[in-house]
Design an enzyme around this catalytic site. Structure first.
Site, PDB file in Angstrom:
ATOM      1  N   ARG A 146      55.439   9.362 -10.709  1.00  0.00           N
ATOM      2  CA  ARG A 146      56.557   8.449 -10.896  1.00  0.00           C
ATOM      3  C   ARG A 146      56.301   7.146 -10.135  1.00  0.00           C
ATOM      4  O   ARG A 146      55.516   7.117  -9.188  1.00  0.00           O
ATOM      5  CB  ARG A 146      57.850   9.079 -10.369  1.00  0.00           C
ATOM      6  CG  ARG A 146      58.239  10.385 -11.052  1.00  0.00           C
ATOM      7  CD  ARG A 146      59.469  10.987 -10.377  1.00  0.00           C
ATOM      8  NE  ARG A 146      59.915  12.213 -11.041  1.00  0.00           N
ATOM      9  CZ  ARG A 146      59.547  13.442 -10.673  1.00  0.00           C
ATOM     10  NH1 ARG A 146      58.728  13.596  -9.642  1.00  0.00           N
ATOM     11  NH2 ARG A 146      59.994  14.504 -11.316  1.00  0.00           N
ATOM     12  N   LYS A 170      60.765  14.240  -6.090  1.00  0.00           N
ATOM     13  CA  LYS A 170      62.210  14.252  -5.882  1.00  0.00           C
ATOM     14  C   LYS A 170      62.585  15.369  -4.910  1.00  0.00           C
ATOM     15  O   LYS A 170      62.010  16.453  -4.943  1.00  0.00           O
ATOM     16  CB  LYS A 170      62.934  14.452  -7.223  1.00  0.00           C
ATOM     17  CG  LYS A 170      62.842  13.241  -8.147  1.00  0.00           C
ATOM     18  CD  LYS A 170      63.643  13.459  -9.420  1.00  0.00           C
ATOM     19  CE  LYS A 170      63.656  12.202 -10.290  1.00  0.00           C
ATOM     20  NZ  LYS A 170      64.411  12.396 -11.539  1.00  0.00           N
ATOM     21  N   HIS A 240      57.297   4.141 -16.488  1.00  0.00           N
ATOM     22  CA  HIS A 240      57.714   5.443 -17.024  1.00  0.00           C
ATOM     23  C   HIS A 240      57.039   5.744 -18.354  1.00  0.00           C
ATOM     24  O   HIS A 240      56.755   6.907 -18.655  1.00  0.00           O
ATOM     25  CB  HIS A 240      59.236   5.497 -17.205  1.00  0.00           C
ATOM     26  CG  HIS A 240      59.702   6.851 -17.669  1.00  0.00           C
ATOM     27  ND1 HIS A 240      59.681   7.953 -16.848  1.00  0.00           N
ATOM     28  CD2 HIS A 240      60.141   7.278 -18.883  1.00  0.00           C
ATOM     29  CE1 HIS A 240      60.117   9.006 -17.540  1.00  0.00           C
ATOM     30  NE2 HIS A 240      60.399   8.624 -18.763  1.00  0.00           N
ATOM     31  N   ARG A 243      53.862   7.429 -17.615  1.00  0.00           N
ATOM     32  CA  ARG A 243      54.097   8.853 -17.290  1.00  0.00           C
ATOM     33  C   ARG A 243      54.280   9.644 -18.573  1.00  0.00           C
ATOM     34  O   ARG A 243      53.752  10.740 -18.738  1.00  0.00           O
ATOM     35  CB  ARG A 243      55.333   8.955 -16.396  1.00  0.00           C
ATOM     36  CG  ARG A 243      55.726  10.367 -15.961  1.00  0.00           C
ATOM     37  CD  ARG A 243      56.811  10.264 -14.899  1.00  0.00           C
ATOM     38  NE  ARG A 243      57.577  11.476 -14.712  1.00  0.00           N
ATOM     39  CZ  ARG A 243      57.211  12.487 -13.922  1.00  0.00           C
ATOM     40  NH1 ARG A 243      56.067  12.432 -13.293  1.00  0.00           N
ATOM     41  NH2 ARG A 243      57.995  13.543 -13.778  1.00  0.00           N
ATOM     42  N   HIS A 266      58.257  18.655 -12.530  1.00  0.00           N
ATOM     43  CA  HIS A 266      59.577  18.999 -13.060  1.00  0.00           C
ATOM     44  C   HIS A 266      60.023  20.346 -12.504  1.00  0.00           C
ATOM     45  O   HIS A 266      59.206  21.243 -12.289  1.00  0.00           O
ATOM     46  CB  HIS A 266      59.539  19.078 -14.584  1.00  0.00           C
ATOM     47  CG  HIS A 266      59.498  17.744 -15.251  1.00  0.00           C
ATOM     48  ND1 HIS A 266      59.023  17.555 -16.539  1.00  0.00           N
ATOM     49  CD2 HIS A 266      59.865  16.508 -14.816  1.00  0.00           C
ATOM     50  CE1 HIS A 266      59.108  16.269 -16.851  1.00  0.00           C
ATOM     51  NE2 HIS A 266      59.618  15.631 -15.827  1.00  0.00           N
ATOM     52  N   TYR A 275      58.908  15.509 -23.745  1.00  0.00           N
ATOM     53  CA  TYR A 275      57.654  14.838 -24.030  1.00  0.00           C
ATOM     54  C   TYR A 275      56.906  15.455 -25.216  1.00  0.00           C
ATOM     55  O   TYR A 275      55.836  14.990 -25.581  1.00  0.00           O
ATOM     56  CB  TYR A 275      56.729  14.891 -22.802  1.00  0.00           C
ATOM     57  CG  TYR A 275      57.273  14.177 -21.601  1.00  0.00           C
ATOM     58  CD1 TYR A 275      57.257  12.789 -21.519  1.00  0.00           C
ATOM     59  CD2 TYR A 275      57.807  14.886 -20.529  1.00  0.00           C
ATOM     60  CE1 TYR A 275      57.772  12.130 -20.412  1.00  0.00           C
ATOM     61  CE2 TYR A 275      58.313  14.232 -19.411  1.00  0.00           C
ATOM     62  CZ  TYR A 275      58.285  12.858 -19.367  1.00  0.00           C
ATOM     63  OH  TYR A 275      58.787  12.213 -18.276  1.00  0.00           O
TER      64      TYR A 275
END
Length: 296
Positions: A146, A170, A240, A243, A266, A275
């Site tokens: 990211r 994250k 993004h 990505r 994720h 995706y």
């Protein structure tokens, strides 16, 4: 209002990024301002759904997108969930709220040809900035990290001897990513130039401006937009999308969904499945050109 406690909870217990925490705080304060201005309600902790619904209607009337409204309401819902957790309220007024309908956002990745054109055909300057820019593009494409992860990448996170990159995602979730040979070569070249910067303010960080400060979000966006505008006519050219391109190209080449999920960082497969629409399009193409019945 116990907003200060909620903000501390998001930062310290949930480990949300400062950017996310600020967004939550802004949304809740926006609602509090509405409640005070329109209904003379000074404390939003004990409001009912009727007042919240009025706020939502006002946002719709202000032509704010359903997607943005849903995000604002999600902030409010999290706040009331926290109040419920600490015993401040007995029921979440948003418990039965249904999110507004939104259209599915399909983001178009760059093609392999476009990626090749940027990394092989464009002449990057043979200096600190040119090598840095190329490495940023290469790293985003070959690891799928990211933008925030790229910006906060530290020197101790890069091991070019073992070809491993440590990324803090994250909620400070750590993952290890492989460094490809082409990326390793660029890292070595970049570090040579980086040593020549006279005054470095953010010395722990990998990617710097020539002033010695670390790079920032808008700067990364500008780099991607600048170089890809030379080879692509796609409307959206952002970090993004790189990505997205990373994930799509892996899936097109046969990578399994679970592996891509781990590489992207994720927490669930549902996040990774967004995706897959491009890889399905690729599979349809192969199916159509290969299956004997396709000529019937």
């Amino acid at each position: 209002m116990v907003l200060t406690s909620f903000i501390s909870y998001l930062s310290l217990e949930k480990n949300y990024s400062q950017h996310t925490v600020s967004a939550y705080e802004k949304d809740i304060k926006t609602f509090a301002h509405f409640a005070l201005q329109e209904y003379n309600v000074e404390n939003i902790d004990a409001v009912d759904y009727t007042l919240i619904r009025s706020w939502i209607v006002s946002l719709v009337n202000a032509s704010i997108s359903n997607r943005s409204i849903n995000r604002k309401v999600a902030s409010l819902k999290a706040y009331y969930k926290f109040l419920l957790k600490i015993g401040q309220i007995e029921a979440n007024p948003l418990i039965k709220h249904r999110a507004l309908k939104t259209s599915k956002k399909v983001e178009v990745p760059f093609s392999e040809e476009e990626m090749e054109n940027v990394l092989q055909q464009i002449e990057f300057k043979n200096d600190f900035e040119g090598v840095r820019d190329k490495l940023i593009i290469e790293l985003l494409y070959t690891t799928g990290i990211r933008r925030a992860e790229l910006i906060n990448l530290k020197l101790v996170h890069v091991d070019i001897e073992t070809n491993v990159l440590k990324v803090l995602g994250k909620r400070n979730k750590e993952r290890l990513l492989p460094i490809l040979g082409s990326t390793k070569k660029l890292f070595k070249e970049y570090f040579k130039y980086r040593k020549n910067i006279q005054e470095i303010s953010d010395k722990d960080y990998v990617f710097l401006l020539k002033t010695g400060n670390k790079i920032y979000e808008t700067f990364v966006y500008r780099i991607i937009n600048h170089y890809f505008s030379q080879v692509s006519s796609k409307v959206k050219k952002s970090p993004h999308i790189l990505r997205h391109t990373f994930a799509t190209h892996l899936l097109n080449k046969g990578a399994d969904l679970n592996s891509v999920k781990e590489l992207l960082g994720h927490s669930s497969l549902a996040s990774t499945q967004v995706y897959t629409h491009n890889s399905i399009a690729e599979l349809k193409k192969v199916h159509l050109s290969s299956h004997p019945r396709s000529r019937e």
